[in-house]
Design a protein around this motif. Structure first.
Motif, PDB file in Angstrom:
ATOM      1  N   HIS A 133      38.175  43.308  42.860  1.00  0.00           N
ATOM      2  CA  HIS A 133      37.984  43.041  41.427  1.00  0.00           C
ATOM      3  C   HIS A 133      39.044  42.106  40.861  1.00  0.00           C
ATOM      4  O   HIS A 133      38.717  41.069  40.281  1.00  0.00           O
ATOM      5  CB  HIS A 133      37.977  44.362  40.647  1.00  0.00           C
ATOM      6  N   PRO A 183      39.336  38.412  42.757  1.00  0.00           N
ATOM      7  CA  PRO A 183      38.201  37.536  42.432  1.00  0.00           C
ATOM      8  C   PRO A 183      38.175  37.111  40.964  1.00  0.00           C
ATOM      9  O   PRO A 183      37.850  35.957  40.660  1.00  0.00           O
ATOM     10  CB  PRO A 183      36.987  38.412  42.772  1.00  0.00           C
ATOM     11  N   ALA A 184      38.532  38.037  40.048  1.00  0.00           N
ATOM     12  CA  ALA A 184      38.563  37.686  38.627  1.00  0.00           C
ATOM     13  C   ALA A 184      39.644  36.650  38.356  1.00  0.00           C
ATOM     14  O   ALA A 184      39.446  35.727  37.551  1.00  0.00           O
ATOM     15  CB  ALA A 184      38.806  38.935  37.781  1.00  0.00           C
ATOM     16  N   VAL A 210      40.707  34.399  40.469  1.00  0.00           N
ATOM     17  CA  VAL A 210      40.220  33.124  41.000  1.00  0.00           C
ATOM     18  C   VAL A 210      39.278  32.466  40.001  1.00  0.00           C
ATOM     19  O   VAL A 210      39.335  31.250  39.778  1.00  0.00           O
ATOM     20  CB  VAL A 210      39.509  33.338  42.356  1.00  0.00           C
ATOM     21  N   ASP A 211      38.416  33.265  39.376  1.00  0.00           N
ATOM     22  CA  ASP A 211      37.486  32.717  38.384  1.00  0.00           C
ATOM     23  C   ASP A 211      38.222  32.123  37.186  1.00  0.00           C
ATOM     24  O   ASP A 211      37.801  31.102  36.631  1.00  0.00           O
ATOM     25  CB  ASP A 211      36.543  33.821  37.889  1.00  0.00           C
ATOM     26  N   GLN A 212      39.312  32.761  36.774  1.00  0.00           N
ATOM     27  CA  GLN A 212      40.029  32.347  35.577  1.00  0.00           C
ATOM     28  C   GLN A 212      41.077  31.261  35.842  1.00  0.00           C
ATOM     29  O   GLN A 212      41.324  30.415  34.991  1.00  0.00           O
ATOM     30  CB  GLN A 212      40.720  33.561  34.944  1.00  0.00           C
ATOM     31  N   ASP A 217      41.310  29.385  38.907  1.00  0.00           N
ATOM     32  CA  ASP A 217      40.945  28.560  40.060  1.00  0.00           C
ATOM     33  C   ASP A 217      41.746  29.031  41.276  1.00  0.00           C
ATOM     34  O   ASP A 217      42.707  29.775  41.162  1.00  0.00           O
ATOM     35  CB  ASP A 217      41.184  27.067  39.795  1.00  0.00           C
ATOM     36  N   ASN A 218      41.330  28.569  42.424  1.00  0.00           N
ATOM     37  CA  ASN A 218      41.936  29.033  43.673  1.00  0.00           C
ATOM     38  C   ASN A 218      43.144  28.164  44.012  1.00  0.00           C
ATOM     39  O   ASN A 218      43.148  27.416  44.994  1.00  0.00           O
ATOM     40  CB  ASN A 218      40.897  28.982  44.796  1.00  0.00           C
ATOM     41  N   ASP A 236      37.776  40.323  30.732  1.00  0.00           N
ATOM     42  CA  ASP A 236      36.415  40.857  30.756  1.00  0.00           C
ATOM     43  C   ASP A 236      36.493  42.375  30.565  1.00  0.00           C
ATOM     44  O   ASP A 236      37.344  43.037  31.174  1.00  0.00           O
ATOM     45  CB  ASP A 236      35.749  40.530  32.097  1.00  0.00           C
ATOM     46  N   ARG A 238      31.527  46.925  42.079  1.00  0.00           N
ATOM     47  CA  ARG A 238      31.425  45.459  42.180  1.00  0.00           C
ATOM     48  C   ARG A 238      29.971  45.038  42.425  1.00  0.00           C
ATOM     49  O   ARG A 238      29.478  44.066  41.841  1.00  0.00           O
ATOM     50  CB  ARG A 238      32.307  44.969  43.334  1.00  0.00           C
TER      51      ARG A 238
END
Length: 245
Positions: free
Chosen positions: A54, A57-58, A60-62, A64-65, A129, A242
């Motif tokens: 959780h 991945p969150a 990375v979304d916010q 970037d990697n 989120d 998830r």
């Protein structure tokens, strides 16, 4: 509910959870110790599952990697290593531990700091989120229950009265809300999303370095299978959240 309402609600809920330690007065120590380690195993799985499935991945979304994400992840891990190394922070999940009175105060200080930082983590998750915030809170709560049970037992065993132990545990848990409010206010001036990978590093450290060592040194195959099943259940539930979310 607004984001602030979720943050305040989670802070109040964590304060209520801190009172779970009183259960140690209602059950035999032998029974309590049998329950604590499976709870510790479940908490370890939840923390690691929450971080990997959780929080990261969150992040990375916010974010970037990129490298900064992983630097914050490592920083979160290293902070709690430093707390244990330099503050001698002791997470004990055995209500029969014979700790000296000075250590009881050290436990209170360390737990207050831990809850303050944890409140900031969860608050930042809610601002990314709501579902992520709820997940972060549930994972933190899963860890808090066995910790509070063990710590309350240590305080009482160290000579504290029941009322004093409950009062100080309640005070420690209130710093969770204080940290959450601080992160929310600070979000008007800085982007607090870095706290998400920072929290993941915290979760990974507590789960892997603090909790797993307590459950892996048993000679009984039955006990080891029970702890492994509880650990797997913690990860499995976070995976289910998830997949369904």
């Amino acid at each position: 509910m607004t984001t602030l309402a979720w943050i305040v609600f989670s802070g109040i809920a964590m304060s209520i959870i801190s009172l779970v330690g009183a259960v140690t007065l209602l059950v035999k120590r032998e029974t309590l110790n049998k329950l604590l380690l499976p709870l510790v195993a479940f908490a370890a799985g939840s923390l690691i599952g929450g971080a990997v499935l959780h929080m990261i991945p969150a992040a990375v979304d916010q974010m970037d990697n990129n490298l900064s994400l992983y630097l914050w992840l490592v920083a979160g891990f290293m902070l709690f290593l430093a707390l244990e190394q330099f503050l001698h922070w002791h997470h004990s999940h055995n209500a029969t531990d014979d700790d000296t009175p000075p250590l009881t105060y050290l436990i209170i200080i360390a737990d207050a700091l831990h809850n303050f930082v944890g409140g900031m983590f969860v608050s930042a998750s809610f601002m990314v989120d709501v579902q992520l915030g709820i997940t972060a809170f549930l994972v933190a709560a899963a860890h808090e229950v066995p910790q509070e049970l063990g710590d309350f037992g240590i305080l009482v065993h160290g000579g504290w009265s029941t009322s004093k132990a409950l009062l100080f545990n309640l005070f420690c848990s209130s710093t969770f809300l204080a940290g959450g409010i601080l992160a929310y206010v600070a979000s008007d001036h800085i982007n607090v999303v870095f706290l998400v990978p920072f929290a993941a590093g915290n979760f990974l450290y507590i789960g892997a370095a603090d909790l797993i060592p307590e459950i892996k040194h048993h000679h009984s195959v039955k006990t080891n299978l029970l702890h492994y099943a509880a650990f797997s259940l913690g990860i499995g539930l976070l995976l289910l959240v998830r997949l369904v979310g």
